[in-house]
Write a protein that holds these residues in place. Structure first.
Motif, PDB file in Angstrom:
ATOM      1  N   VAL A 124     -17.071  87.647  91.461  1.00 34.45           N
ATOM      2  CA  VAL A 124     -16.246  88.100  90.329  1.00 34.45           C
ATOM      3  C   VAL A 124     -17.161  88.637  89.240  1.00 34.45           C
ATOM      4  CG1 VAL A 124     -14.551  87.399  88.584  1.00 34.45           C
ATOM      5  CG2 VAL A 124     -14.536  86.301  90.842  1.00 34.45           C
ATOM      6  N   MET A 125     -16.864  89.842  88.794  1.00 33.07           N
ATOM      7  CA  MET A 125     -17.588  90.397  87.642  1.00 33.07           C
ATOM      8  C   MET A 125     -16.547  90.896  86.649  1.00 33.07           C
ATOM      9  SD  MET A 125     -19.910  93.745  87.202  1.00 33.07           S
ATOM     10  CE  MET A 125     -21.348  93.332  88.119  1.00 33.07           C
ATOM     11  N   ASN A 126     -16.570  90.319  85.452  1.00 25.97           N
ATOM     12  CA  ASN A 126     -15.540  90.722  84.496  1.00 25.97           C
ATOM     13  C   ASN A 126     -15.915  92.017  83.786  1.00 25.97           C
ATOM     14  OD1 ASN A 126     -17.625  89.283  82.890  1.00 25.97           O
ATOM     15  ND2 ASN A 126     -16.285  89.925  81.250  1.00 25.97           N
ATOM     16  N   ILE A 127     -14.922  92.631  83.220  1.00 25.61           N
ATOM     17  CA  ILE A 127     -15.158  93.771  82.328  1.00 25.61           C
ATOM     18  C   ILE A 127     -14.743  93.296  80.937  1.00 25.61           C
ATOM     19  CG2 ILE A 127     -14.445  96.143  81.752  1.00 25.61           C
ATOM     20  CD1 ILE A 127     -15.857  96.171  84.432  1.00 25.61           C
ATOM     21  N   THR A 128     -15.704  93.223  80.030  1.00 24.90           N
ATOM     22  CA  THR A 128     -15.375  92.829  78.654  1.00 24.90           C
ATOM     23  C   THR A 128     -14.856  94.069  77.939  1.00 24.90           C
ATOM     24  OG1 THR A 128     -17.077  91.129  78.696  1.00 24.90           O
ATOM     25  CG2 THR A 128     -16.334  91.822  76.531  1.00 24.90           C
ATOM     26  N   ASP A 129     -13.543  94.130  77.808  1.00 25.69           N
ATOM     27  CA  ASP A 129     -12.957  95.348  77.214  1.00 25.69           C
ATOM     28  C   ASP A 129     -12.305  95.079  75.857  1.00 25.69           C
ATOM     29  OD1 ASP A 129     -10.891  93.923  78.268  1.00 25.69           O
ATOM     30  OD2 ASP A 129      -9.908  95.609  79.255  1.00 25.69           O
ATOM     31  N   VAL A 130     -12.606  93.897  75.279  1.00 29.24           N
ATOM     32  CA  VAL A 130     -12.285  93.713  73.859  1.00 29.24           C
ATOM     33  C   VAL A 130     -13.322  92.742  73.308  1.00 29.24           C
ATOM     34  CG1 VAL A 130     -10.459  92.002  74.421  1.00 29.24           C
ATOM     35  CG2 VAL A 130     -10.587  92.967  72.127  1.00 29.24           C
ATOM     36  N   GLU A 131     -13.966  93.160  72.225  1.00 31.63           N
ATOM     37  CA  GLU A 131     -15.095  92.398  71.654  1.00 31.63           C
ATOM     38  C   GLU A 131     -15.527  93.110  70.381  1.00 31.63           C
ATOM     39  OE1 GLU A 131     -17.963  94.195  71.879  1.00 31.63           O
ATOM     40  OE2 GLU A 131     -19.560  92.723  71.659  1.00 31.63           O
ATOM     41  N   ASP A 132     -16.328  92.460  69.558  1.00 28.77           N
ATOM     42  CA  ASP A 132     -16.650  93.005  68.221  1.00 28.77           C
ATOM     43  C   ASP A 132     -17.152  94.455  68.248  1.00 28.77           C
ATOM     44  OD1 ASP A 132     -16.041  90.496  67.337  1.00 28.77           O
ATOM     45  OD2 ASP A 132     -18.090  89.919  66.808  1.00 28.77           O
ATOM     46  N   LYS A 133     -18.147  94.739  69.130  1.00 24.84           N
ATOM     47  CA  LYS A 133     -18.753  96.093  69.129  1.00 24.84           C
ATOM     48  C   LYS A 133     -17.722  97.145  69.531  1.00 24.84           C
ATOM     49  CE  LYS A 133     -22.324  95.148  71.905  1.00 24.84           C
ATOM     50  NZ  LYS A 133     -22.695  93.755  72.052  1.00 24.84           N
ATOM     51  N   ILE A 134     -16.876  96.776  70.498  1.00 29.40           N
ATOM     52  CA  ILE A 134     -15.869  97.734  70.976  1.00 29.40           C
ATOM     53  C   ILE A 134     -14.878  98.059  69.853  1.00 29.40           C
ATOM     54  CG2 ILE A 134     -13.917  98.040  72.572  1.00 29.40           C
ATOM     55  CD1 ILE A 134     -15.475  96.367  74.620  1.00 29.40           C
ATOM     56  N   ILE A 135     -14.428  97.029  69.161  1.00 30.19           N
ATOM     57  CA  ILE A 135     -13.448  97.243  68.084  1.00 30.19           C
ATOM     58  C   ILE A 135     -14.040  98.170  67.014  1.00 30.19           C
ATOM     59  CG2 ILE A 135     -12.123  96.059  66.266  1.00 30.19           C
ATOM     60  CD1 ILE A 135     -11.183  94.583  68.528  1.00 30.19           C
ATOM     61  N   LYS A 136     -15.307  97.956  66.735  1.00 32.41           N
ATOM     62  CA  LYS A 136     -15.981  98.764  65.708  1.00 32.41           C
ATOM     63  C   LYS A 136     -15.975 100.237  66.144  1.00 32.41           C
ATOM     64  CE  LYS A 136     -20.347  98.835  63.159  1.00 32.41           C
ATOM     65  NZ  LYS A 136     -21.296  99.750  63.806  1.00 32.41           N
ATOM     66  N   ARG A 137     -16.315 100.489  67.407  1.00 28.46           N
ATOM     67  CA  ARG A 137     -16.382 101.871  67.906  1.00 28.46           C
ATOM     68  C   ARG A 137     -14.985 102.510  67.954  1.00 28.46           C
ATOM     69  NH1 ARG A 137     -21.064 102.949  71.187  1.00 28.46           N
ATOM     70  NH2 ARG A 137     -22.765 101.847  70.160  1.00 28.46           N
ATOM     71  N   VAL A 138     -13.978 101.711  68.346  1.00 23.10           N
ATOM     72  CA  VAL A 138     -12.614 102.247  68.413  1.00 23.10           C
ATOM     73  C   VAL A 138     -12.193 102.704  67.009  1.00 23.10           C
ATOM     74  CG1 VAL A 138     -10.181 101.579  68.772  1.00 23.10           C
ATOM     75  CG2 VAL A 138     -11.921 100.929  70.456  1.00 23.10           C
ATOM     76  N   ARG A 139     -12.569 101.886  66.036  1.00 25.51           N
ATOM     77  CA  ARG A 139     -12.209 102.212  64.651  1.00 25.51           C
ATOM     78  C   ARG A 139     -12.959 103.474  64.208  1.00 25.51           C
ATOM     79  NH1 ARG A 139     -13.799  97.628  62.441  1.00 25.51           N
ATOM     80  NH2 ARG A 139     -15.775  98.378  61.571  1.00 25.51           N
ATOM     81  N   GLU A 140     -14.247 103.517  64.478  1.00 27.33           N
ATOM     82  CA  GLU A 140     -15.068 104.659  64.042  1.00 27.33           C
ATOM     83  C   GLU A 140     -14.588 105.960  64.677  1.00 27.33           C
ATOM     84  OE1 GLU A 140     -19.238 102.177  63.496  1.00 27.33           O
ATOM     85  OE2 GLU A 140     -18.954 103.428  65.270  1.00 27.33           O
ATOM     86  N   GLN A 141     -14.193 105.870  65.943  1.00 26.73           N
ATOM     87  CA  GLN A 141     -13.840 107.099  66.670  1.00 26.73           C
ATOM     88  C   GLN A 141     -12.346 107.393  66.651  1.00 26.73           C
ATOM     89  OE1 GLN A 141     -15.820 107.552  70.399  1.00 26.73           O
ATOM     90  NE2 GLN A 141     -17.753 106.822  69.596  1.00 26.73           N
ATOM     91  N   LYS A 142     -11.608 106.593  65.916  1.00 25.42           N
ATOM     92  CA  LYS A 142     -10.156 106.788  65.751  1.00 25.42           C
ATOM     93  C   LYS A 142      -9.464 107.016  67.093  1.00 25.42           C
ATOM     94  CE  LYS A 142     -10.287 108.622  61.029  1.00 25.42           C
ATOM     95  NZ  LYS A 142     -11.670 108.264  60.732  1.00 25.42           N
ATOM     96  N   THR A 143      -9.772 106.132  68.041  1.00 27.40           N
ATOM     97  CA  THR A 143      -9.152 106.278  69.353  1.00 27.40           C
ATOM     98  C   THR A 143      -8.419 104.975  69.686  1.00 27.40           C
ATOM     99  OG1 THR A 143      -9.652 106.631  71.686  1.00 27.40           O
ATOM    100  CG2 THR A 143     -11.401 105.706  70.414  1.00 27.40           C
ATOM    101  N   THR A 144      -7.958 104.859  70.931  1.00 26.81           N
ATOM    102  CA  THR A 144      -7.294 103.603  71.305  1.00 26.81           C
ATOM    103  C   THR A 144      -8.277 102.787  72.138  1.00 26.81           C
ATOM    104  OG1 THR A 144      -6.455 104.460  73.383  1.00 26.81           O
ATOM    105  CG2 THR A 144      -5.036 104.731  71.437  1.00 26.81           C
ATOM    106  N   LEU A 145      -8.015 101.481  72.189  1.00 28.97           N
ATOM    107  CA  LEU A 145      -8.896 100.587  72.937  1.00 28.97           C
ATOM    108  C   LEU A 145      -8.989 101.036  74.389  1.00 28.97           C
ATOM    109  CD1 LEU A 145     -10.423  97.800  72.566  1.00 28.97           C
ATOM    110  CD2 LEU A 145      -8.463  96.791  73.712  1.00 28.97           C
ATOM    111  N   ARG A 146      -7.818 101.297  74.989  1.00 27.82           N
ATOM    112  CA  ARG A 146      -7.802 101.613  76.416  1.00 27.82           C
ATOM    113  C   ARG A 146      -8.549 102.917  76.718  1.00 27.82           C
ATOM    114  NH1 ARG A 146      -5.597  98.225  79.239  1.00 27.82           N
ATOM    115  NH2 ARG A 146      -4.308  97.374  77.602  1.00 27.82           N
ATOM    116  N   GLU A 147      -8.321 103.902  75.889  1.00 26.47           N
ATOM    117  CA  GLU A 147      -8.971 105.197  76.114  1.00 26.47           C
ATOM    118  C   GLU A 147     -10.493 105.057  75.987  1.00 26.47           C
ATOM    119  OE1 GLU A 147      -8.574 109.678  74.392  1.00 26.47           O
ATOM    120  OE2 GLU A 147      -6.919 108.283  74.068  1.00 26.47           O
TER     121      GLU A 147
END
Ligand code: AMP
Ligand code: ZN
Length: 471
Positions: A67-90
């Motif tokens: 099993v290898m997880n994909i960390t798709d929500v976490e501090d760095k990701i949220i920061k980038r989503v905000r900076e790039q005005k996109t959605t988490l999934r995209e």
């Protein structure tokens, strides 16, 4: 001997004995990438190491659930989503696809399961509820939920199993909400982070209000959901031992879901870091490489893979471009030997050389001593080349050698060089030249030879007849 590994929990080399009473099935979890950017070659050192462990367990006859997880929500990701005005999934979708592509280029086997943190929110919430019910977690004034180290220790559990911690420094009531922190910040850590304006649209409903999970609880929930409350092996880079893995143990064992006397994880393996030219990789130092950077310089995934598994996993590895050139030379030697064996073996089938496989196995049984395993491989290449030069290899021997390589390579994962054969029309021309020679039409035969040459191919005479070789 059986397979022995260095267990970070006991800080000693132990025989690997799975929990499965039949001794057959192995549950294996490797912390996957945080998909906030392209993974760098340091990250891939750890993922290729995980692939090597999985392949070796399979080679040793175990049925592995990897099993290898994909960390798709976490501090760095949220920061980038905000900076790039996109959605988490995209945002995460792009980097997840790139990561899986890179893993494939490095010839890693696809993990059995690739769970996403965002697909396990219900399981995460229910795990936090268990910790609250046992009074080990509490809701703070801002709506976030924290793990109480003091309460956990009060239940007879030990915090600080993977690393030594100085509890004198810890002040009761102090909290850390960041996903990444160091030993100096030893404090209650966040399981659920209440929604703040900077989170934008990244939030889920929970019994404690809107918010998102902390990074550590994600791995506890996903690993136990897929492998059960107790499983065999957990792996990651050395930087994850604290706080990430320490917190995983605390959350998973604190929830009290294991059978009496059973641990969350029996064996922990940590891979040492990769440095570049002796320094920690950093964009500002100009020594930062993604796999894509290396491919753009003309290297192949096979070469990078070879280099990454050429050193023992518990030794810091110094990556250099010269080292990668060396990997190219070493693989070239191996490929040359394999292609000559292939010419001799033809379509013969054979069994591997048991002595060679035993020497290779003995090396890897010793805490994955890859240096010793490579020494076995290259000694075999040397001997084979010697025998080839003396014309001392029969077709069945060549076939047995190739079968041995296939067995060893099921662990190393290098595969065979992709050789582009001549296009069909050129093979047809070669046949025509043969026919012309038979008919003593040497003019035609020479004209065909020149035509082939002009197209970049030469005719080589072999015991099995002529064949085309690139000029
Ligand atoms: P991340 O995506 O940051 O969570 O990291 C993914 C994996 O790469 C983790 O297991 C890290 O421990 C590992 N890692 C990060 N940097 C390095 C490095 N320089 N060398 C080896 N492994 C690393
Ligand atoms: Zn993890």
């Amino acid at each position: 001997m059986s397979f022995h590994i260095f267990n970070s929990l006991s800080r000693s080399v132990e025989a690997f004995i799975p929990l499965d009473p039949a001794g057959k099935k192995v549950g294996f979890y490797c912390c996957g990438p945080t998909v906030h950017d392209f993974a760098h070659i340091g990250n891939f050192r750890t993922f290729v190491f995980a692939d090597l462990v999985r392949r070796y367990l399979e080679f040793r006859g175990y049925t592995v659930r990897h099993v290898m997880n994909i960390t798709d929500v976490e501090d760095k990701i949220i920061k980038r989503v905000r900076e790039q005005k996109t959605t988490l999934r995209e945002y995460t979708g792009t980097y997840e696809a790139a990561f899986l592509d890179d893993l494939n280029t490095l010839q890693c086997l696809p993990p059995t399961d690739l769970p996403h943190a965002t697909g396990h929110i219900a399981g995460i919430i229910s795990l936090i509820e268990k910790l609250i019910a046992r009074d080990i977690a509490y809701k703070a004034a801002d709506g976030s939920v924290y793990f109480s180290i003091e309460k956990y220790q009060g239940c007879g559990c030990r915090y600080g199993q993977l690393v030594k911690l100085n509890f004198e420094e810890m002040r009761v009531g102090e909290r850390v909400s960041a996903d990444e922190y160091d030993k100096q910040s030893l404090a209650d850590f966040a399981l659920w982070k209440s929604r703040v304006p900077e989170d934008g649209e990244v939030f889920w409903e929970s019994p404690w209000g809107q918010g998102r999970p902390g990074w550590h609880i994600e791995c506890s929930a996903m690993s136990m959901a897929l492998l059960g409350p107790s499983f065999d092996l957990h792996l990651g880079g050395e930087d994850l031992a604290f706080p990430h893995h320490e917190d995983e143990i605390a959350q998973s064992e604190g929830a009290g879901v294991q059978a009496a006397g059973k641990r969350f994880v029996k064996y922990w393996m940590h891979g040492a870091h990769l440095l570049v030219q002796g320094k920690k990789m950093s964009k500002s130092l100009g020594n930062f490489f993604t796999l894509r950077d290396l491919l753009a310089r003309g290297f192949t995934g096979r070469e990078v893979r070879y280099l990454l598994i050429s050193a023992h996993y518990r030794e810091t590895f110094n990556f250099t471009l010269e080292g990668l050139e060396g990997a190219r030379t070493a693989i070239g030697r191996l490929d040359e030997c394999l292609s000559r064996l292939q010419e001799l073996a033809g379509a013969e089938n054979a069994t591997p050389d048991a002595g060679l496989v035993a020497r290779f196995t003995e090396a890897l049984d010793t805490d994955l001593n890859v240096s010793a395993a490579w020494a076995v491989v290259f000694e075999w290449v040397r001997e084979t080349n010697r025998a080839l030069a003396a014309n001392g290899i029969s077709a069945p021997q060549a076939a047995s050698s190739l079968a041995s390589w296939a067995r060893l390579d099921s662990v190393l994962g290098l595969g065979r060089a992709k050789v582009d054969g001549p296009p069909l029309e050129l093979s047809a021309l070669l046949d025509e030249r043969q026919a012309a020679r038979k008919a003593k039409d040497f003019k035609r035969s020479d004209a065909i030879r020149d035509e082939l040459k002009a197209k970049g191919w030469m005719i080589e005479d072999t015991p099995k007849g002529p064949r085309l070789k690139r000029l």
